[in-house]
Design an enzyme around this catalytic site. Structure first.
Site, mmCIF file in Angstrom:
data_model
loop_
_atom_site.group_PDB
_atom_site.id
_atom_site.type_symbol
_atom_site.label_atom_id
_atom_site.label_comp_id
_atom_site.label_asym_id
_atom_site.label_seq_id
_atom_site.Cartn_x
_atom_site.Cartn_y
_atom_site.Cartn_z
ATOM 1 N N ASP A 17 0.800 -1.236 0.000
ATOM 2 C CA ASP A 17 0.000 0.000 0.000
ATOM 3 C C ASP A 17 0.825 1.275 0.000
ATOM 4 O O ASP A 17 0.388 2.299 -0.501
ATOM 5 C CB ASP A 17 -0.956 0.024 1.200
ATOM 6 C CG ASP A 17 -0.238 0.330 2.493
ATOM 7 O OD1 ASP A 17 0.702 -0.418 2.858
ATOM 8 O OD2 ASP A 17 -0.576 1.339 3.140
ATOM 9 N N ASP B 257 5.603 0.340 3.381
ATOM 10 C CA ASP B 257 5.902 -0.932 4.059
ATOM 11 C C ASP B 257 5.521 -2.103 3.153
ATOM 12 O O ASP B 257 5.327 -1.922 1.956
ATOM 13 C CB ASP B 257 5.171 -0.981 5.410
ATOM 14 C CG ASP B 257 3.680 -0.743 5.231
ATOM 15 O OD1 ASP B 257 3.174 -0.875 4.107
ATOM 16 O OD2 ASP B 257 3.012 -0.411 6.234
ATOM 17 N N TYR C 106 -4.181 0.599 11.540
ATOM 18 C CA TYR C 106 -3.721 0.919 10.188
ATOM 19 C C TYR C 106 -4.831 1.533 9.336
ATOM 20 O O TYR C 106 -4.913 2.744 9.225
ATOM 21 C CB TYR C 106 -3.055 -0.310 9.571
ATOM 22 C CG TYR C 106 -1.914 -0.728 10.468
ATOM 23 C CD1 TYR C 106 -0.709 -0.034 10.415
ATOM 24 C CD2 TYR C 106 -2.080 -1.699 11.456
ATOM 25 C CE1 TYR C 106 0.320 -0.327 11.291
ATOM 26 C CE2 TYR C 106 -1.049 -1.999 12.338
ATOM 27 C CZ TYR C 106 0.148 -1.309 12.248
ATOM 28 O OH TYR C 106 1.156 -1.581 13.122
ATOM 29 N N GLU D 87 5.702 9.680 3.212
ATOM 30 C CA GLU D 87 5.288 8.345 2.774
ATOM 31 C C GLU D 87 4.283 8.450 1.631
ATOM 32 O O GLU D 87 3.288 9.151 1.730
ATOM 33 C CB GLU D 87 4.669 7.562 3.944
ATOM 34 C CG GLU D 87 4.381 6.117 3.563
ATOM 35 C CD GLU D 87 4.081 5.216 4.757
ATOM 36 O OE1 GLU D 87 3.817 5.740 5.862
ATOM 37 O OE2 GLU D 87 4.125 3.979 4.573
#
Ligand SMILES: *[C@@H]1O[C@H](CO)[C@@H](O)[C@H](O)[C@H]1NC(C)=O
Ligand SMILES: *[C@@H]1O[C@H](CO)[C@@H](O)[C@H](O)[C@H]1NC(C)=O
Ligand SMILES: *[C@@H]1O[C@H](CO)[C@@H](O)[C@H](O)[C@H]1NC(C)=O
Ligand SMILES: *[C@@H]1O[C@H](CO)[C@@H](O)[C@H](O)[C@H]1NC(C)=O
Ligand SMILES: *[C@@H]1O[C@H](CO)[C@@H](O)[C@H](O)[C@H]1NC(C)=O
Ligand SMILES: *[C@@H]1O[C@H](CO)[C@@H](O)[C@H](O)[C@H]1NC(C)=O
Length: 530
Positions: A108, A111, A259, A503
Site C-alpha cells: 500500500d 511498508d 492501520y 510516505e
C-alpha cells in the site's frame, strides 16, 4: 342522507375540453421550443464560455508517464515486463497456507503489507480514471500500462474471494512488519492472510472490493469478455455479502484499527451499488442508493472530502453523471429527486473549492489542505473530482454552477484542478515537486523500504533500520510516488522517518493518474462507460 352528486361534465362538454387542452399543449410546445432555441443561441453567442486550449499538455503528459510507474514500484508477486531495475519477485508464498495464490497485488505504501481496503480503493479510482479518460491515456500511450496496473490488482482480488462469503482482506502482519526494515524481495517473516466472513464480516471492505470489481469489469469489457464477466459476478456476490452481513471490518477484526481503521460502511455500500448500476444497468441499484437507503446513508447536503475511508463525494459525482446525461430508463419521481440530491451535494463540494475557503483549509500557496497526515490525498482527490465534474458540465452544456450568489463555469472548476496539479508538480513556495521523479527538485528521502535499501546488500529484519536512519538519500528511485505532502504552512521536511509527509500511497497515485489524464488534453467530451 343522500348526497347529490353532479356529474363533472357530460360527454359533449368533454369534447370541448379535450380540444382546448390540445390547443394549449400545442401552444406551450411551440413556446418551449422557441425558449429552448433562444437559450442555446444565448449560450453560444452571448455567454462566450471559456474552453481549454487544444492539444496535449507536455507537462501533464510527462507527469502521467511518471505517476503510473508507482504501480510498478509497488508490485508484489512474480514480476512481468518489469522496468523498475531495483525491484524483483516477492510475496510468492502469500496465501499458500490458505491454499490460495495471493502473490499479486500492491504494497500500500512504504511498508510491505497488502491491505485490501486501500488496495481495492486504488483499483476503483484507477478504473474510474480509465473509464473517464482512457482515450486521453491512449493519446499519450499510457492506456495499456494503466490497464495492466489495474489487472495486477484485480487478479489478486479475484483470488482473494474464494467463496461467496469469504474475502481475504490483508496479507502480512503489520506489527511484525513494522519491527523490520527490509526489501520486499528479502523478507522471510511469516505473512498471514486475514479474512472477513460471516462470523467476522466487513461491509466496508467487501463493498469497496465489489466497487473495484464492478468498475474494472467495465474497463475490461471490450477486450476480455470472460474476465469482465467474472469480475462482475464477484462484484455482485461481494455486494450481497457486504449488504447482508453488515459490520465495520475494523470492529469485527479490531487488530486492523491501527492501520486502515474504517469509520463506517454506509458510504461503501452506496459507492458499490453506484458502480454496480453503471456495470449492469439494473434499476435495483438505483433504488438501493435512493428510496431504499438514501435517507439513512447518503447524508445529503453535507459535502465531505473524498478519501480511502470516505467515498460519499465520489458517489455523488458518479451519480451526477446519471443526472447530467440521463439513465436511458424510467425511474420513479422519488428516485429522480433523490438523484438530484446527490448532484446538489456534489455541487456543494464544488462550491466549497471554488469559493474562498476558510483559513485552515487552504495553504497560502494555494493547496487544498485537510490534514497533516497524507494531506495530498485530499487535495488531489478533490482536484480529480473537480475535473470530472467540470467535464460533465461542459459536455452537457451546463453553463453555470451557482455558489452563494456567484456564477462559475466549467473552466473555473478545471482551473481549480490545474492549480492543485501544478502545486504538486512544483509550483509552490518550496519549489518542490511532490511527484518523485518529476522536475529537478523532488523528495530524496521518501519513506519507503524498497527505495531506501541498496539492492546489493544483505540485511535482515532489524539491521535494516540502519537504512531508515541513514543520512544518505534513497539509493533507489520510487518513481511516481506522490508523497504525503506539505504542512499547512507550505513547508516540507524531506526526512525518511517523517512518514506523515514523506510516505507515498497507491491511492495518492491513483488519484494523480486520474487528474493528469483529465488535464493532459482538452478533448474532454464525456463518453459512455460501456
Ligand atoms: C472468520 O474470520 C475470522 C477473522 O479473520 C477468523 O478468525 C476465523 O477463523 C474465520 N472463520 C473461519 C470459519 O475461517
Ligand atoms: C477506530 O475507529 C473507531 C470508530 O471511528 C474508533 O472508535 C476507534 O477508537 C478507532 N481506533 C483507533 C485505534 O484509532
Ligand atoms: C522558488 O523559486 C522562486 C522563483 O524562481 C524564487 O524566487 C524562490 O526563492 C524559490 N524558493 C525557494 C524556497 O527555493
Ligand atoms: C546474502 O546472503 C545470502 C545467504 O546468506 C548469500 O547467499 C548471498 O551471497 C549474500 N549476498 C550478498 C550480496 O552478500
Ligand atoms: C510549519 O508547520 C510545522 C507543523 O505544524 C511546524 O513544525 C514548522 O515549524 C512550521 N515551519 C515554519 C517555517 O513555520
Ligand atoms: C522515527 O520515528 C519514530 C516514530 O515517530 C520514532 O519512534 C523513532 O525514534 C524515529 N527514529 C529516528 C531515527 O528518528
Amino acid at each position: 342522507m343522500e348526497a347529490k352528486s353532479k356529474p363533472i361534465a357530460d360527454s359533449s362538454e368533454w369534447h370541448w375540453w379535450l380540444l382546448v387542452a390540445f390547443i394549449a399543449v400545442l401552444v406551450a410546445g411551440a413556446a418551449s421550443i422557441t425558449i429552448w432555441r433562444n437559450y442555446h443561441q444565448l449560450q453560444n453567442k452571448v455567454l462566450h464560455l471559456r474552453t481549454p486550449p487544444d492539444g496535449v499538455m507536455q507537462k501533464y503528459s510527462d507527469a502521467l508517464r511518471i505517476s503510473t510507474q508507482f504501480f510498478d514500484v509497488q508490485r508484489s508477486g512474480r514480476l512481468e515486463n518489469n522496468h523498475i531495475e531495483w525491484r524483483g519477485d516477492s510475496g510468492l508464498q502469500d496465501g499458500k497456507e490458505e491454499h490460495l495464490d495471493l502473490s499479486k497485488g500492491l504494497y500500500d505504501a512504504g511498508d510491505l503489507i497488502k491491505f485490501g481496503f486501500p488496495m481495492a480503493f486504488t483499483a476503483t479510482v484507477l478504473a474510474w480514471s480509465i473509464l473517464e479518460y482512457g482515450q486521453h491515456m491512449e493519446e499519450v500511450k499510457e492506456l495499456k500500462h494503466a490497464q495492466e496496473s489495474l489487472k495486477w490488482i484485480t487478479d489478486y482480488l479475484i483470488n482473494a474471494h474464494p467463496s461467496d462469503n469469504v474475502l481475504y482482506i490483508q496479507v502480512g502482519d503489520p506489527d511484525v512488519d513494522h519491527k523490520c526494515w527490509e526489501r520486499p524481495e528479502a523478507t522471510t517473516e511469516k505473512r498471514p492472510a486475514i479474512q472477513v466472513n460471516i462470523s467476522h464480516p466487513g461491509s466496508d471492505v467487501a463493498a469497496e472490493t465489489a466497487a473495484a470489481m464492478a468498475a474494472s469489469s467495465l474497463v475490461f469489457k471490450n477486450q476480455d469478455a470472460r474476465y469482465s464477466k467474472s469480475l462482475l459476478d464477484h462484484a455482485q456476490k461481494l455486494f450481497q455479502f457486504a449488504d447482508s452481513y453488515r459490520a465495520v471490518y475494523s470492529e469485527s477484526i479490531p487488530g486492523i484499527q491501527d492501520y486502515y481503521n474504517s469509520s463506517g460502511y454506509s458510504d461503501e455500500l452506496l459507492w458499490a451499488a453506484t458502480w454496480l448500476y453503471h456495470a449492469t444497468g439494473d434499476g435495483y441499484y438505483i433504488s438501493y442508493v435512493t428510496v431504499m437507503h438514501g435517507d439513512a446513508f447518503a447524508d445529503w447536503g453535507n459535502p465531505t472530502w473524498f478519501s480511502w475511508d470516505n467515498k460519499l463525494a465520489g458517489t455523488q459525482v458518479l451519480l451526477s453523471r446519471l443526472n447530467f446525461f440521463g439513465l436511458g430508463k424510467e425511474i420513479s419521481m422519488v428516485e429522480n429527486l433523490n438523484l438530484q440530491m446527490y448532484r446538489r451535494t456534489a455541487e456543494a463540494l464544488m462550491c466549497r473549492v471554488l469559493l474562498p475557503p476558510p483559513k485552515n483549509q487552504k495553504t497560502k500557496g494555494g493547496l487544498i489542505w485537510v490534514t497533516e497526515w497524507d494531506t495530498l490525498q485530499y487535495s488531489i482527490a478533490t482536484a480529480f473530482l473537480a475535473v470530472v465534474f467540470s467535464n460533465y458540465m461542459f459536455t452537457s452544456k451546463t453553463p453555470y454552477l451557482y455558489c452563494n450568489g456567484k456564477l462559475y463555469e466549467s473552466m473555473d472548476l478545471r482551473e481549480v484542478a490545474i492549480s492543485q496539479a501544478d502545486y504538486v508538480l512544483g509550483n509552490n513556495p518550496m519549489n518542490m515537486s511532490y511527484l518523485v521523479g518529476f522536475g529537478r527538485n523532488y523528495p530524496q528521502y521518501v519513506h519507503h523500504r524498497g527505495a531506501s535499501i541498496p539492492i546489493n546488500t544483505n540485511t535482515s529484519c532489524e539491521d535494516g533500520f540502519k537504512w531508515l536512519n541513514s543520512r544518505k538519500p534513497n539509493p533507489n528511485l520510487a518513481i511516481g510516488a506522490v508523497v504525503g505532502g506539505p504542512f499547512l504552512n507550505d513547508t516540507y521536511i524531506d526526512s525518511r522517518n517523517n512518514s506523515r509527509q514523506a510516505e507515498p500511497t497507491t491511492y495518492n497515485s491513483a488519484f494523480f493518474v486520474g487528474l493528469m489524464s483529465g488535464l493532459v488534453t482538452s478533448t474532454h467530451v464525456v463518453r459512455s462507460f460501456t
